[in-house]
Every structure is written in C-alpha cells, then in structure tokens.
Design a protein around this motif. Structure first.
Motif, PDB file in Angstrom:
ATOM      1  N   TRP A 163     136.420  56.011   4.143  1.00 34.53           N
ATOM      2  CA  TRP A 163     135.092  56.512   4.478  1.00 34.53           C
ATOM      3  C   TRP A 163     134.081  56.175   3.379  1.00 34.53           C
TER       4      TRP A 163
ATOM      5  N   ASP B 110     130.800  54.209   3.967  1.00 39.76           N
ATOM      6  CA  ASP B 110     129.507  54.738   3.523  1.00 39.76           C
ATOM      7  C   ASP B 110     128.749  53.730   2.675  1.00 39.76           C
TER       8      ASP B 110
ATOM      9  N   ARG C  98     132.120  57.965  14.161  1.00 39.73           N
ATOM     10  CA  ARG C  98     132.316  59.207  13.399  1.00 39.73           C
ATOM     11  C   ARG C  98     132.457  60.410  14.341  1.00 39.73           C
TER      12      ARG C  98
ATOM     13  N   ARG D  40     120.372  59.954   5.688  1.00 36.98           N
ATOM     14  CA  ARG D  40     121.770  59.521   5.680  1.00 36.98           C
ATOM     15  C   ARG D  40     122.282  59.443   4.237  1.00 36.98           C
TER      16      ARG D  40
ATOM     17  N   SER E 123     123.267  62.905   3.227  1.00 32.35           N
ATOM     18  CA  SER E 123     124.483  63.355   3.913  1.00 32.35           C
ATOM     19  C   SER E 123     125.724  62.730   3.285  1.00 32.35           C
ATOM     20  N   ILE E 124     125.629  61.472   2.864  1.00 25.68           N
ATOM     21  CA  ILE E 124     126.751  60.809   2.207  1.00 25.68           C
ATOM     22  C   ILE E 124     127.029  61.456   0.853  1.00 25.68           C
TER      23      ILE E 124
ATOM     24  N   ARG F 294     128.690  64.814   1.363  1.00 26.19           N
ATOM     25  CA  ARG F 294     130.096  64.711   1.746  1.00 26.19           C
ATOM     26  C   ARG F 294     130.962  64.385   0.529  1.00 26.19           C
TER      27      ARG F 294
END
Length: 343
Positions: free
Chosen positions: A17, A21, A86, A126, A129-130, A133
């Motif tokens: 991931w 990403d 996803r 985005r 959000s990456i 995470r």
C-alpha cells in the motif's frame, strides 16, 4: 524530519500500500502540476510569453489545451480505478461496519473526481489521507514534525478559545435563568432528592445509631457524657426547689448530689436509647410529616442556596476563561535556548 519506521512498516504489512500510495502521489503531483500550468497557459501573459520565446511549444500545446478535459479524464480514470480497488479491498477486509461506508468516509476522493476547477482542489486531501494512514500504523510519526506541531498548537488555541466562550455563555445563561426565578431548587428536590430519600434516611439512621453507640462507649463517649453531666448539674443547681434541699441539715447536700447523678444517668440513658433505636422508617415519617410544612426560613434558605450555586458558577466561568494556551506558549518559549527562535 519525517522518518519511516521500517520495523513497523514490515509488521503492518502495509508495504504494497505504501508503494501504491507513492505511485498515486506521483500521478497526483503530475496531475496537479499540469492543472496549474494549464490554468496559467490560459492567461494572456503566459500565452504571450510562450508565443515569443517558445512558438513551437505553443503550436504543439494548443490542441492539448483545447481538449484538456480529455487529458484530465485520463487521470480521473486512474484515480477512480484506484478508488474502486481500495473499496473492494475494504469490503474483503471488513474494515467498516457496512460495505457502503467507504465512499462516505472518503468523500473527498469522489468530489476530486469531478472535472471542475474548485472540485479538483479536493485531490490535495489525498495527501493528508495517505499521511494519516501511515501515522495510524506508526510507520511515520507526524508528532515529531515542526509543521504538525505548529498546526496542532494553533488548532488547540482555536478550539480552546471557541469552547471557552461557548461554556461561559452557557453558564451565564444558566445564571440568568436561576436569578429570574428558575424552579431549580424545586426540580432538585423533586427529581434528585425525593427519589433518593430512602437511601438518605437509611444513611441518617446509621449515623444516628452510631452516634448513640459512641455515647454509650466508655472510650469514645466520655466527652458527651461529661457535657451532659455538666449541663444537668447546672440545671439542677439552678432549680429553686432542688436548691432548697441543701438547707436540710446533714442529709440535704447528699440528697442534692444523689438527685443530680440520678438525673444525669437518666438523661444520658434516654439520649443513648433515643439515638440507638431511631430507624430509617421513623426518620422518613418525621421528614414527611413533622417538617413537611416547615416554611419560616424557606425563602432565606432558597436565596442562600441560589447564591452558593451562582458563586460556584462564577468560579467555574473564571476557571474556564483562563487562556491556558498562553501559559503553555510562555513555558515553551522559556525552554527555547537563546538565539534559537521557534514558531
């Protein structure tokens, strides 16, 4: 400096991931850079500048600019494919309570797929959000970055200032309602104290019974018994009929002392029996019947209780209104070595 914790990365099994990403970040960077360039290309200044120095590039890029929506649709197709992938993985892993929660939680990705100027800005989210995470799996630690600490501090300042004003406003409105004659005390009595009266009376009975047993105890009740003895002795000696006994020859003083001791014992025993035998049922009956209609000082007591509540609310407001972020900032600045300023 942002560092990657490789051990946590291996343990979290997020390496594929992370690669995805990074690839999507690269594509996003190209897309956003291209969007900015195309927007500048539409201005007369940039268009004229390119026409003067790079006429060949201008002739080559004109068809692309005229059909830039098609170019953006290519990026949108890539982002949409990755979003669906996803979503499918989230369903398989059962990451959310319902399978359809994923698009609602990643709403910014859906809005970013709309090919209009304002909505394209949501593609920037985005990146956050990456980072979130990766921070959640402790692959990176955003708390150690100066940018994160900067925004976290001023976010806390904003939240504290806003929440303090809201709390002070609520407490002030409560004070106004109470001062205007709000039936607060009646509500407390009816909704808080009345349902708990059996428990309160049981507690009162236990305290009173314990007090009676303590008076009877040779070790703990001596103070009360001595006080009763002195009070009874004073009352007996001040009584005219009893005082006349000492005029009797020989036995007058003895009779007076015997009578004083007898009355003291009777009063002490009566007090012990009264306190020891009093139970919760008698106390509850006394409260409901004996003092139910007692009102001479009710208004004064109500006012005093309201004053206590009002003063407590003032203290709470003063405590809430304290700007703790200023003291935190002062401590932070005092801890910085001279010559090394920090934002």
């Amino acid at each position: 400096m942002l560092r990657i914790n490789r051990e946590n990365l291996r343990n979290s099994h997020e390496t594929p991931w992370l690669i995805l990403d990074l690839v999507m970040l690269g594509i996003l960077f190209v897309n956003l850079t291209w969007l900015i360039f195309d927007a500048l290309y539409a201005t007369d200044f940039v268009y004229g500048l390119l026409g003067t120095y790079f006429p060949a590039f201008l002739n080559a890029y004109d068809p692309i600019h005229a059909n830039f929506l098609l170019v953006d649709l290519v990026f949108i197709a890539i982002f949409f494919t990755e979003f669906c992938f996803r979503w499918a993985v989230a369903i398989v892993r059962k990451e959310h309570l319902r399978w359809y929660f994923f698009p609602f939680l990643h709403w910014y990705d859906i809005i970013g797929l709309i090919p209009t100027g304002p909505t394209r800005l949501f593609r920037f989210l985005r990146i956050f959000s990456i980072l979130h995470r990766l921070h959640k799996f402790e692959i990176i630690d955003l708390n150690q970055t100066a940018v994160f600490r900067f925004f976290a501090f001023y976010y806390d300042v904003f939240v504290e200032e806003l929440s303090d004003r809201i709390v002070v406003k609520v407490l002030s409105d409560a004070q106004k309602d109470i001062s205007a004659g709000s039936p607060l005390l009646d509500d407390i009595n009816a909704q808080v104290l009345a349902p708990r009266r059996p428990v309160i009376t049981q507690w009162m009975a236990g305290v009173i019974n314990h007090l009676g047993q303590s008076i009877q105890s040779e070790e703990h009740g001596e103070v009360i018994r001595e006080h009763v003895r002195k009070s009874v002795g004073k009352a007996v000696r001040s009584n005219a009929q009893v005082s006349s006994l000492h005029y009797l020859p020989v036995i007058g003083k003895t009779i007076e002392n015997t009578l004083e001791e007898s009355v003291t014992d009777i009063v002490t025993t009566s007090l012990v029996n009264l306190l020891s035998d009093l139970d919760a049922e008698r106390i509850d009956h006394f409260i409901s019947v004996g003092i139910h209609d007692y009102t001479p000082t009710a208004d004064a007591l109500d006012k005093e209780v309201l004053n206590v509540v009002n003063e407590c609310l003032e203290l709470v407001k003063a405590h809430v209104a304290q700007q703790r972020w200023k003291s935190h900032l002062t401590e932070k600045e005092s801890a910085i070595p001279t010559g090394k300023p920090e934002i």
